[in-house]
Every structure is written in C-alpha cells, then in structure tokens.
Design a protein around this motif. Structure first.
Motif, PDB file in Angstrom:
ATOM      1  N   VAL A   1      37.412 -19.849   4.053  1.00  0.00           N
ATOM      2  CA  VAL A   1      36.907 -21.118   3.521  1.00  0.00           C
ATOM      3  C   VAL A   1      37.725 -22.258   4.121  1.00  0.00           C
ATOM      4  O   VAL A   1      38.958 -22.234   4.094  1.00  0.00           O
ATOM      5  CB  VAL A   1      37.013 -21.140   1.975  1.00  0.00           C
ATOM      6  CG1 VAL A   1      36.573 -22.491   1.420  1.00  0.00           C
ATOM      7  CG2 VAL A   1      36.199 -19.998   1.381  1.00  0.00           C
ATOM      8  N   TYR A   2      37.025 -23.249   4.644  1.00  0.00           N
ATOM      9  CA  TYR A   2      37.663 -24.422   5.243  1.00  0.00           C
ATOM     10  C   TYR A   2      38.013 -25.429   4.163  1.00  0.00           C
ATOM     11  O   TYR A   2      37.200 -25.734   3.289  1.00  0.00           O
ATOM     12  CB  TYR A   2      36.707 -25.058   6.253  1.00  0.00           C
ATOM     13  CG  TYR A   2      37.194 -26.347   6.849  1.00  0.00           C
ATOM     14  CD1 TYR A   2      38.230 -26.357   7.769  1.00  0.00           C
ATOM     15  CD2 TYR A   2      36.597 -27.552   6.504  1.00  0.00           C
ATOM     16  CE1 TYR A   2      38.664 -27.541   8.337  1.00  0.00           C
ATOM     17  CE2 TYR A   2      37.029 -28.745   7.074  1.00  0.00           C
ATOM     18  CZ  TYR A   2      38.064 -28.731   7.978  1.00  0.00           C
ATOM     19  OH  TYR A   2      38.499 -29.901   8.542  1.00  0.00           O
ATOM     20  N   HIS A   3      39.247 -25.937   4.205  1.00  0.00           N
ATOM     21  CA  HIS A   3      39.693 -26.988   3.293  1.00  0.00           C
ATOM     22  C   HIS A   3      40.116 -28.178   4.152  1.00  0.00           C
ATOM     23  O   HIS A   3      41.213 -28.186   4.727  1.00  0.00           O
ATOM     24  CB  HIS A   3      40.861 -26.506   2.420  1.00  0.00           C
ATOM     25  CG  HIS A   3      40.469 -25.431   1.475  1.00  0.00           C
ATOM     26  ND1 HIS A   3      40.010 -25.678   0.204  1.00  0.00           N
ATOM     27  CD2 HIS A   3      40.433 -24.082   1.617  1.00  0.00           C
ATOM     28  CE1 HIS A   3      39.712 -24.542  -0.393  1.00  0.00           C
ATOM     29  NE2 HIS A   3      39.959 -23.569   0.442  1.00  0.00           N
TER      30      HIS A   3
ATOM     31  N   VAL B   1      40.801 -31.284   3.350  1.00  0.00           N
ATOM     32  CA  VAL B   1      41.803 -32.203   2.818  1.00  0.00           C
ATOM     33  C   VAL B   1      43.182 -31.894   3.387  1.00  0.00           C
ATOM     34  O   VAL B   1      43.921 -32.787   3.774  1.00  0.00           O
ATOM     35  CB  VAL B   1      41.819 -32.161   1.272  1.00  0.00           C
ATOM     36  CG1 VAL B   1      42.970 -32.965   0.711  1.00  0.00           C
ATOM     37  CG2 VAL B   1      40.500 -32.654   0.722  1.00  0.00           C
ATOM     38  N   ASP B   2      43.528 -30.603   3.426  1.00  0.00           N
ATOM     39  CA  ASP B   2      44.841 -30.251   3.971  1.00  0.00           C
ATOM     40  C   ASP B   2      44.743 -29.430   5.258  1.00  0.00           C
ATOM     41  O   ASP B   2      45.717 -28.813   5.672  1.00  0.00           O
ATOM     42  CB  ASP B   2      45.715 -29.554   2.929  1.00  0.00           C
ATOM     43  CG  ASP B   2      45.032 -28.397   2.253  1.00  0.00           C
ATOM     44  OD1 ASP B   2      43.870 -28.110   2.563  1.00  0.00           O
ATOM     45  OD2 ASP B   2      45.673 -27.766   1.407  1.00  0.00           O
TER      46      ASP B   2
ATOM     47  N   ARG C   1      43.138 -26.541   6.579  1.00  0.00           N
ATOM     48  CA  ARG C   1      43.502 -25.132   6.594  1.00  0.00           C
ATOM     49  C   ARG C   1      42.264 -24.278   6.347  1.00  0.00           C
ATOM     50  O   ARG C   1      41.231 -24.777   5.910  1.00  0.00           O
ATOM     51  CB  ARG C   1      44.537 -24.826   5.526  1.00  0.00           C
ATOM     52  CG  ARG C   1      44.019 -25.048   4.118  1.00  0.00           C
ATOM     53  CD  ARG C   1      45.015 -24.612   3.071  1.00  0.00           C
ATOM     54  NE  ARG C   1      44.672 -25.117   1.761  1.00  0.00           N
ATOM     55  CZ  ARG C   1      43.810 -24.542   0.921  1.00  0.00           C
ATOM     56  NH1 ARG C   1      43.183 -23.449   1.271  1.00  0.00           N
ATOM     57  NH2 ARG C   1      43.575 -25.066  -0.258  1.00  0.00           N
TER      58      ARG C   1
ATOM     59  N   ALA D   1      41.303 -20.689   4.245  1.00  0.00           N
ATOM     60  CA  ALA D   1      41.796 -19.788   3.203  1.00  0.00           C
ATOM     61  C   ALA D   1      40.998 -18.494   3.258  1.00  0.00           C
ATOM     62  O   ALA D   1      39.778 -18.510   3.434  1.00  0.00           O
ATOM     63  CB  ALA D   1      41.657 -20.434   1.829  1.00  0.00           C
TER      64      ALA D   1
ATOM     65  N   GLU E   1      45.590 -15.462  -2.485  1.00  0.00           N
ATOM     66  CA  GLU E   1      44.978 -16.359  -1.509  1.00  0.00           C
ATOM     67  C   GLU E   1      45.928 -16.540  -0.335  1.00  0.00           C
ATOM     68  O   GLU E   1      47.099 -16.877  -0.517  1.00  0.00           O
ATOM     69  CB  GLU E   1      44.669 -17.731  -2.111  1.00  0.00           C
ATOM     70  CG  GLU E   1      43.988 -18.641  -1.087  1.00  0.00           C
ATOM     71  CD  GLU E   1      43.506 -19.948  -1.663  1.00  0.00           C
ATOM     72  OE1 GLU E   1      43.889 -20.991  -1.116  1.00  0.00           O
ATOM     73  OE2 GLU E   1      42.749 -19.921  -2.654  1.00  0.00           O
TER      74      GLU E   1
ATOM     75  N   ARG F   1      46.469 -18.555   3.285  1.00  0.00           N
ATOM     76  CA  ARG F   1      46.045 -19.785   3.958  1.00  0.00           C
ATOM     77  C   ARG F   1      46.697 -19.829   5.331  1.00  0.00           C
ATOM     78  O   ARG F   1      47.817 -19.378   5.504  1.00  0.00           O
ATOM     79  CB  ARG F   1      46.491 -21.011   3.166  1.00  0.00           C
ATOM     80  CG  ARG F   1      45.950 -21.045   1.757  1.00  0.00           C
ATOM     81  CD  ARG F   1      46.573 -22.171   0.972  1.00  0.00           C
ATOM     82  NE  ARG F   1      46.101 -22.168  -0.417  1.00  0.00           N
ATOM     83  CZ  ARG F   1      46.567 -22.957  -1.356  1.00  0.00           C
ATOM     84  NH1 ARG F   1      47.540 -23.811  -1.080  1.00  0.00           N
ATOM     85  NH2 ARG F   1      46.085 -22.905  -2.571  1.00  0.00           N
TER      86      ARG F   1
ATOM     87  N   SER G   1      47.271 -22.790   8.433  1.00  0.00           N
ATOM     88  CA  SER G   1      47.111 -24.207   8.751  1.00  0.00           C
ATOM     89  C   SER G   1      46.378 -24.392  10.079  1.00  0.00           C
ATOM     90  O   SER G   1      46.409 -23.522  10.967  1.00  0.00           O
ATOM     91  CB  SER G   1      48.481 -24.894   8.825  1.00  0.00           C
ATOM     92  OG  SER G   1      49.194 -24.453   9.975  1.00  0.00           O
TER      93      SER G   1
ATOM     94  N   GLU H   1      36.388 -27.974  11.984  1.00  0.00           N
ATOM     95  CA  GLU H   1      36.108 -26.739  11.250  1.00  0.00           C
ATOM     96  C   GLU H   1      35.593 -25.622  12.156  1.00  0.00           C
ATOM     97  O   GLU H   1      36.077 -24.486  12.087  1.00  0.00           O
ATOM     98  CB  GLU H   1      35.099 -27.018  10.134  1.00  0.00           C
ATOM     99  CG  GLU H   1      34.758 -25.804   9.313  1.00  0.00           C
ATOM    100  CD  GLU H   1      33.807 -26.089   8.165  1.00  0.00           C
ATOM    101  OE1 GLU H   1      33.474 -25.117   7.459  1.00  0.00           O
ATOM    102  OE2 GLU H   1      33.402 -27.251   7.963  1.00  0.00           O
TER     103      GLU H   1
ATOM    104  N   CYS I   1      49.807 -16.833  -3.695  1.00  0.00           N
ATOM    105  CA  CYS I   1      49.318 -17.620  -2.563  1.00  0.00           C
ATOM    106  C   CYS I   1      50.395 -17.665  -1.485  1.00  0.00           C
ATOM    107  O   CYS I   1      51.565 -17.898  -1.776  1.00  0.00           O
ATOM    108  CB  CYS I   1      48.986 -19.034  -3.028  1.00  0.00           C
ATOM    109  SG  CYS I   1      48.375 -20.103  -1.709  1.00  0.00           S
TER     110      CYS I   1
END
Length: 93
Positions: free
Chosen positions: A11-13, A15-16, A18, A20, A31, A33, A35, A50, A79
């Motif tokens: 899953v693309y995040h 905001v930061d 990364r 996951a 989880e 992650r 970067s 992405e 995590c």
C-alpha cells in the motif's frame, strides 16, 4: 520464529512517501514499511512516484522481504521501517 510475507500488493502512503506490506510473525500481524528513499537508493526506483516505487518493489521483493525478515528477528514491534541507512548497514554484513 516463524515469519511469513503474504504476497499482497504493498500500500502506497504518499504523506510520508513509503510502501507498506504485511508480515505474519508467529501468527501476529506486523506492518513492514519501506521508504521511497530506500527504494530509490537500493532498488532502482526511478522516482518517488507511486508507480515507480511499486515497480522497484516488485522487481526486488525477495531482497526487501529478506531485509525485513532480518529486522523482524531483532524486535517484537508491531511495525518496522526499512530506511536507506538500514539497508546500507545490511549490505555491509
């Protein structure tokens, strides 16, 4: 310690910056992650977009999961985060 990685799409995040992805460690969910910087520096992501991050993850999934496994062996956290510096350290050993 039993560590498994379900073969799901990370899953693309944004905001930061990364991706996951899950791991199962002795039956509990953790989880993981990674970067965008780590994907660029160590796994050839062309940019922090992405699609480029996903492409690099797909191409190097086994190596990324191996690094995550190493980190998971040393913690009971729910995590973990693979950063560029962590991967640089792993490549030295």
């Amino acid at each position: 310690m039993d560590i498994e990685f379900p073969g799901v799409v990370p899953v693309y995040h944004g905001v930061d910056l990364r991706l996951a992805f899950p791991a199962m460690v002795d039956g509990r969910h953790v989880e993981c992650r990674i970067s965008a910087e780590a994907l660029k520096d160590h796994f050839g992501a062309k940019s922090i977009r992405e699609t480029d991050l996903h492409d690099a993850f797909r191409a190097h999934r086994a190596e990324i999961e191996s690094a995550a496994r190493w980190m998971l062996l040393g913690t009971t956290s729910s995590c973990i985060v693979l950063r560029s510096g962590t991967l640089r350290f792993l490549k030295c050993h």
